[in-house]
Structure formats: C-alpha cells, structure tokens
Design an enzyme around this catalytic site. Structure first.
Site, PDB file in Angstrom:
ATOM      1  N   ASP A  53      14.210   3.051  10.851  1.00 42.11           N
ATOM      2  CA  ASP A  53      13.266   2.205  11.580  1.00 42.11           C
ATOM      3  C   ASP A  53      12.369   3.152  12.372  1.00 42.11           C
ATOM      4  O   ASP A  53      12.850   3.870  13.256  1.00 42.11           O
ATOM      5  CB  ASP A  53      14.052   1.289  12.520  1.00 42.11           C
ATOM      6  CG  ASP A  53      13.142   0.379  13.335  1.00 42.11           C
ATOM      7  OD1 ASP A  53      11.918   0.600  13.358  1.00 42.11           O
ATOM      8  OD2 ASP A  53      13.681  -0.559  13.963  1.00 42.11           O
TER       9      ASP A  53
ATOM     10  N   LYS B 115      -3.467   0.153  16.372  1.00 46.93           N
ATOM     11  CA  LYS B 115      -4.204   0.898  15.345  1.00 46.93           C
ATOM     12  C   LYS B 115      -5.307   1.755  15.978  1.00 46.93           C
ATOM     13  O   LYS B 115      -5.582   2.863  15.521  1.00 46.93           O
ATOM     14  CB  LYS B 115      -4.788  -0.065  14.308  1.00 46.93           C
ATOM     15  CG  LYS B 115      -3.727  -0.762  13.440  1.00 46.93           C
ATOM     16  CD  LYS B 115      -3.028   0.227  12.518  1.00 46.93           C
ATOM     17  CE  LYS B 115      -2.131  -0.450  11.500  1.00 46.93           C
ATOM     18  NZ  LYS B 115      -1.468   0.500  10.597  1.00 46.93           N
TER      19      LYS B 115
ATOM     20  N   TYR C 176      -1.903  -5.663  17.302  1.00 50.83           N
ATOM     21  CA  TYR C 176      -1.967  -4.777  16.127  1.00 50.83           C
ATOM     22  C   TYR C 176      -3.198  -3.880  16.230  1.00 50.83           C
ATOM     23  O   TYR C 176      -3.128  -2.669  15.989  1.00 50.83           O
ATOM     24  CB  TYR C 176      -2.038  -5.679  14.898  1.00 50.83           C
ATOM     25  CG  TYR C 176      -2.329  -5.025  13.573  1.00 50.83           C
ATOM     26  CD1 TYR C 176      -1.309  -4.438  12.822  1.00 50.83           C
ATOM     27  CD2 TYR C 176      -3.620  -5.058  13.029  1.00 50.83           C
ATOM     28  CE1 TYR C 176      -1.573  -3.884  11.572  1.00 50.83           C
ATOM     29  CE2 TYR C 176      -3.889  -4.505  11.788  1.00 50.83           C
ATOM     30  CZ  TYR C 176      -2.868  -3.924  11.064  1.00 50.83           C
ATOM     31  OH  TYR C 176      -3.125  -3.377   9.830  1.00 50.83           O
TER      32      TYR C 176
ATOM     33  N   ILE D 274       0.830  -1.204   0.000  1.00 46.26           N
ATOM     34  CA  ILE D 274       0.000   0.000   0.000  1.00 46.26           C
ATOM     35  C   ILE D 274       0.867   1.257   0.000  1.00 46.26           C
ATOM     36  O   ILE D 274       0.569   2.235  -0.694  1.00 46.26           O
ATOM     37  CB  ILE D 274      -0.948  -0.016   1.232  1.00 46.26           C
ATOM     38  CG1 ILE D 274      -1.955  -1.172   1.110  1.00 46.26           C
ATOM     39  CG2 ILE D 274      -1.676   1.312   1.379  1.00 46.26           C
ATOM     40  CD1 ILE D 274      -2.767  -1.435   2.376  1.00 46.26           C
TER      41      ILE D 274
ATOM     42  N   ARG E 255       5.760  13.404  15.844  1.00 47.05           N
ATOM     43  CA  ARG E 255       6.553  14.260  16.740  1.00 47.05           C
ATOM     44  C   ARG E 255       7.675  14.979  15.978  1.00 47.05           C
ATOM     45  O   ARG E 255       7.962  16.145  16.232  1.00 47.05           O
ATOM     46  CB  ARG E 255       7.154  13.387  17.849  1.00 47.05           C
ATOM     47  CG  ARG E 255       7.924  14.151  18.896  1.00 47.05           C
ATOM     48  CD  ARG E 255       8.499  13.187  19.941  1.00 47.05           C
ATOM     49  NE  ARG E 255       9.365  13.910  20.842  1.00 47.05           N
ATOM     50  CZ  ARG E 255       8.977  14.436  21.999  1.00 47.05           C
ATOM     51  NH1 ARG E 255       7.748  14.290  22.402  1.00 47.05           N
ATOM     52  NH2 ARG E 255       9.823  15.106  22.761  1.00 47.05           N
TER      53      ARG E 255
ATOM     54  N   ASN F  51       2.377   5.113   7.043  1.00 43.24           N
ATOM     55  CA  ASN F  51       1.875   3.852   6.492  1.00 43.24           C
ATOM     56  C   ASN F  51       2.605   2.619   7.036  1.00 43.24           C
ATOM     57  O   ASN F  51       2.015   1.549   7.139  1.00 43.24           O
ATOM     58  CB  ASN F  51       2.008   3.916   4.963  1.00 43.24           C
ATOM     59  CG  ASN F  51       1.875   2.551   4.314  1.00 43.24           C
ATOM     60  OD1 ASN F  51       0.769   2.056   4.104  1.00 43.24           O
ATOM     61  ND2 ASN F  51       3.001   1.916   4.011  1.00 43.24           N
TER      62      ASN F  51
HETATM   63  N1  LIG Z   1      -2.933  -5.204   3.549  1.00 45.14           N
HETATM   64  C1  LIG Z   1      -4.038  -5.113   4.289  1.00 45.14           C
HETATM   65  O1  LIG Z   1      -4.965  -5.933   4.163  1.00 45.14           O
HETATM   66  C2  LIG Z   1      -4.192  -3.986   5.277  1.00 45.14           C
HETATM   67  C3  LIG Z   1      -5.431  -3.842   5.922  1.00 45.14           C
HETATM   68  C4  LIG Z   1      -5.600  -2.807   6.840  1.00 45.14           C
HETATM   69  C5  LIG Z   1      -4.556  -1.936   7.093  1.00 45.14           C
HETATM   70  N2  LIG Z   1      -3.362  -2.113   6.456  1.00 45.14           N
HETATM   71  C6  LIG Z   1      -2.309  -1.157   6.780  1.00 45.14           C
HETATM   72  O2  LIG Z   1      -1.788  -0.603   5.590  1.00 45.14           O
HETATM   73  C7  LIG Z   1      -0.402  -0.305   5.749  1.00 45.14           C
HETATM   74  C8  LIG Z   1       0.412  -1.022   4.691  1.00 45.14           C
HETATM   75  O3  LIG Z   1       0.126  -2.403   4.718  1.00 45.14           O
HETATM   76  P1  LIG Z   1       0.749  -3.407   3.642  1.00 45.14           P
HETATM   77  O4  LIG Z   1      -0.154  -4.556   3.563  1.00 45.14           O
HETATM   78  O5  LIG Z   1       1.117  -2.663   2.409  1.00 45.14           O
HETATM   79  O6  LIG Z   1       2.083  -3.861   4.443  1.00 45.14           O
HETATM   80  P2  LIG Z   1       3.500  -4.338   3.892  1.00 45.14           P
HETATM   81  O7  LIG Z   1       4.043  -5.236   4.964  1.00 45.14           O
HETATM   82  O8  LIG Z   1       3.380  -4.880   2.518  1.00 45.14           O
HETATM   83  O9  LIG Z   1       4.347  -3.013   3.841  1.00 45.14           O
HETATM   84  C9  LIG Z   1       4.771  -2.374   5.014  1.00 45.14           C
HETATM   85  C10 LIG Z   1       6.069  -1.675   4.701  1.00 45.14           C
HETATM   86  O10 LIG Z   1       6.514  -1.036   5.900  1.00 45.14           O
HETATM   87  C11 LIG Z   1       7.902  -1.296   6.068  1.00 45.14           C
HETATM   88  N3  LIG Z   1       8.192  -1.314   7.502  1.00 45.14           N
HETATM   89  C12 LIG Z   1       7.812  -2.249   8.410  1.00 45.14           C
HETATM   90  N4  LIG Z   1       8.293  -1.933   9.611  1.00 45.14           N
HETATM   91  C13 LIG Z   1       8.981  -0.772   9.479  1.00 45.14           C
HETATM   92  C14 LIG Z   1       9.715   0.026  10.373  1.00 45.14           C
HETATM   93  N5  LIG Z   1       9.831  -0.326  11.667  1.00 45.14           N
HETATM   94  N6  LIG Z   1      10.300   1.149   9.909  1.00 45.14           N
HETATM   95  C15 LIG Z   1      10.201   1.511   8.598  1.00 45.14           C
HETATM   96  N7  LIG Z   1       9.525   0.764   7.691  1.00 45.14           N
HETATM   97  C16 LIG Z   1       8.929  -0.365   8.130  1.00 45.14           C
HETATM   98  C17 LIG Z   1       8.118  -2.678   5.456  1.00 45.14           C
HETATM   99  O11 LIG Z   1       9.481  -2.868   5.099  1.00 45.14           O
HETATM  100  C18 LIG Z   1       7.184  -2.627   4.263  1.00 45.14           C
HETATM  101  O12 LIG Z   1       7.803  -2.117   3.121  1.00 45.14           O
HETATM  102  C19 LIG Z   1      -0.066  -0.741   7.179  1.00 45.14           C
HETATM  103  O13 LIG Z   1      -0.212   0.357   8.042  1.00 45.14           O
HETATM  104  C20 LIG Z   1      -1.118  -1.783   7.473  1.00 45.14           C
HETATM  105  O14 LIG Z   1      -1.334  -1.941   8.859  1.00 45.14           O
HETATM  106  C21 LIG Z   1      -3.156  -3.103   5.561  1.00 45.14           C
END
Ligand SMILES: NC(=O)c1ccc[n+]([C@@H]2O[C@H](COP(=O)([O-])OP(=O)(O)OC[C@H]3O[C@@H](n4cnc5c(N)ncnc54)[C@H](O)[C@@H]3O)[C@@H](O)[C@H]2O)c1
Length: 267
Positions: free
Chosen positions: A63, A158, A154, A18, A123, A90
């Site tokens: 991070d 959230k 989680y 996303i 922040r 995100n």
């Molecule tokens: N995919 C879904 O079904 C879904 C549903 C509801 C909410 N979300 C939310 O959408 C957002 C993206 O989800 P996604 O499915 O694309 O996840 P994803 O795991 O594909 O991507 C997350 C990205 O964040 C990076 N990341 C993780 N920890 C990190 C850290 N500590 N510091 C910096 N970067 C970090 C990862 O390397 C990755 O590139 C998230 O906030 C997730 O909670 C996703």
C-alpha cells in the site's frame, strides 16, 4: 536494439488500467518490470501477462500510503530484478466529490494515497538510484493538477505531485536522476470513477470526445507511450517537465468557441 533493454522498472498500481498498459509497454520494449500493487490478484495477472510476453517480471504487494511497506517492497524488487532504474508513480485513488460534500476523512485519504504515496516511493527509491549513478522517475499526475475539473482533493494531491516533480528534478539532477510528470486527460479505463459515470451514462466517453481537439478521449497506451519516452535515454536532457497527454484539451476552449464564437470554426 530495444529502447528499454537495460531498464529495471517499478510501476505502482500496475495491476489495472493505465499502470498495466505502462508495464506492458515497458516490458514490450525490453524492460524488467516489478508490479507494485495493493490488489494481489490484479498484480499477479499483470505479471503473468508480462512473463507470457517473454519479460522478466516480479510482483510486490504494498500500500503506497505506508512508507514502511513501500520501503520493504522496493528493497524486495531490487533484490529480485536488480537496482531500479525507472520508477513510475502511477497508483492512485479517488472517490470524487466536491468541496461542499467531501468528508474530512475522504480529503485526508486522497492526499495520503495520491500525494504522500508518491512521495513515499520517491523517498525510498532515490537513495538507491543515487547509489547506482542515476535513474528516471515519471509521476502520473492529471489535467486536474493544472485546472479545475471537479474532484478537489484528488486535484490538490495531483497539483502537489507537480511541485514534488520539480523538487526531485532540482535536488537530484546532480545525481543523474531525472524526474518528470505526465498529466493525462480523460482516459478510457474502468477505474471506480469511470465505472460509476458509465453506469449513469454508458455514452460518457463518446460525449466527452467533443471537448478534445483530437476528437476522442485517451487510451491507456497513449499515456504508456509518453511514459516510455520520458523514462528512456531519448529524454536524457528532459527533467522537471510537466507534459499534458490530453488530446489538446488544455490548449483552449473549443466547445465554448464552437458554441459562441461561430466564425472561428474551419470545417
Ligand atoms: N483514467 C483517467 O481518466 C485518468 C485521468 C488522469 C489521470 N489518471 C491517473 O492515471 C493513473 C492510473 O489511473 P487508472 O484510471 O488506470 O486507475 P485504476 O484505478 O484503474 O488503477 C489504479 C491502480 O492503482 C492501484 N492502487 C490504488 N491504491 C493503491 C495503493 N494505495 N497502493 C498500491 N496500489 C494502489 C489499484 O489497485 C489499481 O490497480 C492514476 O494516477 C490516475 O490518477 C487517470
């Protein structure tokens, strides 16, 4: 005129899923975009894609669980592309689980990355946005913030993001800073959780579709479109909002209605 031609954005976790879709949509609408990522290879790949599309783009490795790393990364991003006008929180992590089996370390890690990480970015960026006369923040929460869908650590993180969104909107509105939250439903990405679920059942997204009134799970760009709107001047009077982008899932209990109250179907 492109909607985001004057936007200088920073998207966390934009190396994948996303986050990458959000970065690509903002860049496609004219924004300069910093990709903040823990995974360097993924982050650099997104930057390459943005530049190939003609956008100004920059990569910072950080991070979000570390405030020091976030502060340094945001200063570096501002030096590279200019003062940040749009922050998209995100990045997130989950290893699922339930209350009975989750380890203390796992609970703490999910709160650290998902809630504290979002706070760290807020922040670090708010003084800079205040100095430039305003800005917009979009926090990616989840439907898990609003109802129980499993994965309690989680979900608690959230849910905290929703309240943080309201705090930022309330305290920083006077400085021209808007803050909103987007709550995606199930989105077709290959994050760790969905990869494991797909290994158990390759049809998982197709099976989930029946729970969604619109008849499908979300695609990353469904979320990116909502973020691009909330981050734009078209949303100039929207702050503190919590927007489900979930194909209607939270609107009702369609599957229960279909199975037990048969007369309500209208097909
Ligand atoms: N995919 C879904 O079904 C879904 C549903 C509801 C909410 N979300 C939310 O959408 C957002 C993206 O989800 P996604 O499915 O694309 O996840 P994803 O795991 O594909 O991507 C997350 C990205 O964040 C990076 N990341 C993780 N920890 C990190 C850290 N500590 N510091 C910096 N970067 C970090 C990862 O390397 C990755 O590139 C998230 O906030 C997730 O909670 C996703």
């Amino acid at each position: 005129m492109s909607r985001h031609q004057d936007t200088v954005a920073l998207v966390t976790g934009a190396g994948h899923g996303i986050g990458r879709a959000i970065a690509e949509r903002l860049a496609g609408e004219g924004a300069a975009v910093t990709v903040l990522e823990l995974n360097e290879a993924w982050g650099l790949e997104t930057v390459e894609r943005l530049r190939a599309g003609g956008a100004r783009a920059h990569f910072v490795k950080a991070d979000i669980a570390s405030f020091e790393q976030v502060e340094t990364a945001i200063a570096e991003a501002s030096a590279a592309l200019g003062p940040i006008s749009l922050l998209v929180n995100n990045a997130a992590f989950t290893d699922a689980g339930n209350l009975a089996n989750i380890s203390l370390a796992s609970w703490e890690r999910e709160i650290d990355i998902n809630l504290n990480g979002t706070y760290h970015c807020v922040r670090a960026v708010t003084p800079l946005m205040q100095a430039r006369g305003g800005g917009a923040i979009v926090n990616i929460a989840s439907i898990n913030a609003l109802r129980y869908f499993g994965n309690p650590s989680y979900s608690a993180a959230k849910a905290g993001i929703i309240n943080l969104t309201q705090s930022v909107a309330s305290e920083y509105g006077r400085h021209g800073i808007r803050c909103n939250a987007v709550c995606p439903g199930s989105v077709r990405t290959d994050n760790i959780t969905w990869t494991i679920r797909q290994q158990k059942d390759p049809q998982v997204f197709e099976k989930l579709a029946k729970w969604y009134p619109l008849g499908r799970v979300g695609e990353p760009d469904d979320i990116a479109k909502a973020v691009a709107f909330l981050g734009s001047d078209e949303a100039a009077y929207i702050s503190g909002a919590v927007l489900p982008v979930d194909g209607g899932l939270l609107a009702g209990m369609n599957v229960m209605i279909d199975e037990f109250i048969l007369e309500s179907r209208n097909d």
